[in-house]
Write a protein that holds these residues in place. Sequence first.
Motif, PDB file in Angstrom:
ATOM      1  N   VAL A  41      54.280  39.881  54.519  1.00 30.73           N
ATOM      2  CA  VAL A  41      55.317  39.964  55.543  1.00 30.73           C
ATOM      3  C   VAL A  41      55.328  41.400  56.070  1.00 30.73           C
ATOM      4  O   VAL A  41      55.327  42.361  55.295  1.00 30.73           O
ATOM      5  N   THR A  81      55.831  34.272  62.875  1.00 28.15           N
ATOM      6  CA  THR A  81      56.863  33.864  61.918  1.00 28.15           C
ATOM      7  C   THR A  81      56.533  34.482  60.559  1.00 28.15           C
ATOM      8  O   THR A  81      55.389  34.866  60.318  1.00 28.15           O
ATOM      9  N   PRO A  82      57.512  34.560  59.655  1.00 28.66           N
ATOM     10  CA  PRO A  82      57.217  35.104  58.330  1.00 28.66           C
ATOM     11  C   PRO A  82      56.571  34.079  57.391  1.00 28.66           C
ATOM     12  O   PRO A  82      56.597  34.244  56.185  1.00 28.66           O
ATOM     13  N   GLN A 108      55.244  39.033  62.636  1.00 28.89           N
ATOM     14  CA  GLN A 108      56.090  38.903  61.451  1.00 28.89           C
ATOM     15  C   GLN A 108      55.302  38.906  60.144  1.00 28.89           C
ATOM     16  O   GLN A 108      55.846  39.266  59.110  1.00 28.89           O
ATOM     17  N   SER A 109      54.013  38.472  60.206  1.00 32.49           N
ATOM     18  CA  SER A 109      53.254  38.381  58.960  1.00 32.49           C
ATOM     19  C   SER A 109      51.759  38.516  59.237  1.00 32.49           C
ATOM     20  O   SER A 109      51.293  38.372  60.372  1.00 32.49           O
TER      21      SER A 109
END
Length: 122
Positions: A41, A81-82, A108-109
């Motif tokens: 992350v 997104t994570p 995010q990741s």
Amino acid sequence: MPMTALRGRTIGWVVCTVAIACAAPAGADPVDPIPGNGFFVVGPDVAPGLYRTGGSASPFGVWINDVPTQESMCVWFTYSTPAPETDHVVSTNMSVGPMYANINATVQSFESRNCQPWTRVP
């Protein structure tokens, strides 16, 4: 628990309790270099920035019709997104040789598969 006697008199149950102070783990610094396999992350696990790898971590490469197999290649992904969801891939690349990954603050990741460690480029 046994009862305690004092000069022949019972004074009651002895109750021992142990208090353990548990501290929350201190926030770890983002890793550098980033391991060649894993999901991270952005922020707590890895810092945004430009990273470089030496390429595939495979000890040998398998080529079919002059094309390396996927198992022979280093591949990375950045996600919006994570979580590693294929519908949210921002960018990706694969290679047997050295390459860069730009892990900017808008993603995010980051995921890396079969790569040598990633070091941050100053």
